[in-house]
Design a protein around this motif. Structure first.
Motif, PDB file in Angstrom:
ATOM      1  N   PHE A  28       6.279  -3.601  11.195  1.00  0.00           N
ATOM      2  CA  PHE A  28       4.623  -2.954  10.154  1.00  0.00           C
ATOM      3  C   PHE A  28       3.066  -3.086  11.006  1.00  0.00           C
ATOM      4  O   PHE A  28       2.949  -2.430  10.792  1.00  0.00           O
ATOM      5  CB  PHE A  28       4.124  -4.385   9.660  1.00  0.00           C
ATOM      6  N   ILE A  29       3.620  -3.605  12.467  1.00  0.00           N
ATOM      7  CA  ILE A  29       2.424  -4.127  13.258  1.00  0.00           C
ATOM      8  C   ILE A  29       2.192  -2.678  13.901  1.00  0.00           C
ATOM      9  O   ILE A  29       0.943  -1.829  13.956  1.00  0.00           O
ATOM     10  CB  ILE A  29       2.674  -5.397  14.310  1.00  0.00           C
ATOM     11  N   LEU A  30       3.336  -2.003  14.519  1.00  0.00           N
ATOM     12  CA  LEU A  30       3.442  -1.129  15.289  1.00  0.00           C
ATOM     13  C   LEU A  30       3.001   0.111  14.344  1.00  0.00           C
ATOM     14  O   LEU A  30       2.657   1.299  14.734  1.00  0.00           O
ATOM     15  CB  LEU A  30       5.030  -0.716  15.387  1.00  0.00           C
ATOM     16  N   ILE A  31       3.945  -0.099  12.998  1.00  0.00           N
ATOM     17  CA  ILE A  31       3.174   1.563  12.266  1.00  0.00           C
ATOM     18  C   ILE A  31       1.541   1.432  11.908  1.00  0.00           C
ATOM     19  O   ILE A  31       1.304   2.365  12.383  1.00  0.00           O
ATOM     20  CB  ILE A  31       3.929   1.520  10.629  1.00  0.00           C
ATOM     21  N   ASP A  32       1.823   0.513  11.767  1.00  0.00           N
ATOM     22  CA  ASP A  32      -0.485  -0.207  11.759  1.00  0.00           C
ATOM     23  C   ASP A  32      -0.932   0.794  12.822  1.00  0.00           C
ATOM     24  O   ASP A  32      -2.132   1.388  12.950  1.00  0.00           O
ATOM     25  CB  ASP A  32      -0.148  -1.839  11.527  1.00  0.00           C
ATOM     26  N   ALA A  33      -0.663  -0.106  14.240  1.00  0.00           N
ATOM     27  CA  ALA A  33      -0.932   0.640  14.735  1.00  0.00           C
ATOM     28  C   ALA A  33      -1.034   2.356  15.658  1.00  0.00           C
ATOM     29  O   ALA A  33      -1.847   2.781  15.720  1.00  0.00           O
ATOM     30  CB  ALA A  33      -0.238   0.224  16.741  1.00  0.00           C
ATOM     31  N   GLU A  34       0.347   2.935  15.188  1.00  0.00           N
ATOM     32  CA  GLU A  34       0.191   3.833  15.053  1.00  0.00           C
ATOM     33  C   GLU A  34      -0.708   5.155  13.698  1.00  0.00           C
ATOM     34  O   GLU A  34      -0.816   6.162  14.215  1.00  0.00           O
ATOM     35  CB  GLU A  34       1.898   4.599  15.246  1.00  0.00           C
ATOM     36  N   GLY A  35       0.031   4.783  12.863  1.00  0.00           N
ATOM     37  CA  GLY A  35      -0.375   5.394  11.737  1.00  0.00           C
ATOM     38  C   GLY A  35      -1.550   4.781  10.429  1.00  0.00           C
ATOM     39  O   GLY A  35      -1.934   5.228   9.148  1.00  0.00           O
ATOM     40  N   GLY A  36      -2.143   3.959  10.627  1.00  0.00           N
ATOM     41  CA  GLY A  36      -2.448   3.243  10.050  1.00  0.00           C
ATOM     42  C   GLY A  36      -1.851   1.969   8.790  1.00  0.00           C
ATOM     43  O   GLY A  36      -0.831   2.239   8.327  1.00  0.00           O
ATOM     44  N   LYS A  37      -3.092   1.730   7.650  1.00  0.00           N
ATOM     45  CA  LYS A  37      -2.892   1.081   6.392  1.00  0.00           C
ATOM     46  C   LYS A  37      -2.075   1.544   5.340  1.00  0.00           C
ATOM     47  O   LYS A  37      -0.818   1.186   4.779  1.00  0.00           O
ATOM     48  CB  LYS A  37      -3.792   0.381   6.284  1.00  0.00           C
ATOM     49  N   ASP A  38      -2.254   2.233   5.027  1.00  0.00           N
ATOM     50  CA  ASP A  38      -1.559   3.507   4.328  1.00  0.00           C
ATOM     51  C   ASP A  38      -0.343   4.200   4.466  1.00  0.00           C
ATOM     52  O   ASP A  38       0.938   3.958   3.776  1.00  0.00           O
ATOM     53  CB  ASP A  38      -2.778   5.274   4.343  1.00  0.00           C
ATOM     54  N   VAL A  39       0.242   3.818   6.079  1.00  0.00           N
ATOM     55  CA  VAL A  39       1.438   4.209   6.088  1.00  0.00           C
ATOM     56  C   VAL A  39       1.637   3.136   5.841  1.00  0.00           C
ATOM     57  O   VAL A  39       3.328   2.833   5.820  1.00  0.00           O
ATOM     58  CB  VAL A  39       1.292   4.857   7.834  1.00  0.00           C
ATOM     59  N   VAL A  40       1.404   2.007   6.525  1.00  0.00           N
ATOM     60  CA  VAL A  40       2.263   0.748   6.018  1.00  0.00           C
ATOM     61  C   VAL A  40       2.765   0.635   5.010  1.00  0.00           C
ATOM     62  O   VAL A  40       3.460  -0.009   4.567  1.00  0.00           O
ATOM     63  CB  VAL A  40       1.517  -0.423   6.217  1.00  0.00           C
ATOM     64  N   LEU A  41       1.731   0.315   4.011  1.00  0.00           N
ATOM     65  CA  LEU A  41       1.481   0.536   2.257  1.00  0.00           C
ATOM     66  C   LEU A  41       3.396   1.581   2.334  1.00  0.00           C
ATOM     67  O   LEU A  41       3.832   1.358   0.547  1.00  0.00           O
ATOM     68  CB  LEU A  41       0.263   1.521   1.246  1.00  0.00           C
ATOM     69  N   ASN A  42       3.135   2.346   2.335  1.00  0.00           N
ATOM     70  CA  ASN A  42       4.128   3.427   2.094  1.00  0.00           C
ATOM     71  C   ASN A  42       5.307   2.981   2.693  1.00  0.00           C
ATOM     72  O   ASN A  42       6.300   3.327   1.583  1.00  0.00           O
ATOM     73  CB  ASN A  42       3.837   5.032   2.776  1.00  0.00           C
ATOM     74  N   TYR A  43       5.909   2.695   4.222  1.00  0.00           N
ATOM     75  CA  TYR A  43       6.835   2.100   4.414  1.00  0.00           C
ATOM     76  C   TYR A  43       7.789   1.066   3.668  1.00  0.00           C
ATOM     77  O   TYR A  43       8.453   0.812   3.474  1.00  0.00           O
ATOM     78  CB  TYR A  43       6.558   2.113   5.631  1.00  0.00           C
TER      79      TYR A  43
END
Length: 91
Positions: A28-43
């Motif tokens: 979650f932390i790495l995805i947020d750093a690379e793609g942002g909150k929308d990408v975290v929600l999709n994941y």
């Protein structure tokens, strides 16, 4: 640690260690750093799609290990785990 605790009869502790969400939290932390909150929600939504198949996988192994042996039970469980997300997604 997981194998040790399971082999000495502490299955609950062993399962707790395996299911700690450390890898998921890091992801979650790495995805947020690379793609942002929308990408975290999709994941995260994707993870929810795979939760029922994972539960079914564990149930298949639990029910199959006595009758089929560990290798066949795990193989059948993995087959169920791979097929169920497609069924869930198509609903």
């Amino acid at each position: 640690m997981t194998t040790y605790f399971a082999s000495v009869g502490k299955g609950i502790l062993s399962a707790f260690i395996v299911t700690l969400p450390l890898l998921t939290a890091l992801t979650f932390i790495l995805i947020d750093a690379e793609g942002g909150k929308d990408v975290v929600l999709n994941y995260a939504r994707g993870l929810l799609i795979f939760t029922p198949p994972w539960v079914c996988y564990v149930i298949v192994v639990m029910l199959g290990v006595q009758r089929l042996g560990i290798f066949k039970a795990v193989g059948l469980g993995i087959a169920v785990y791979v097929m169920l997300p497609y069924l869930i997604k198509s609903l």
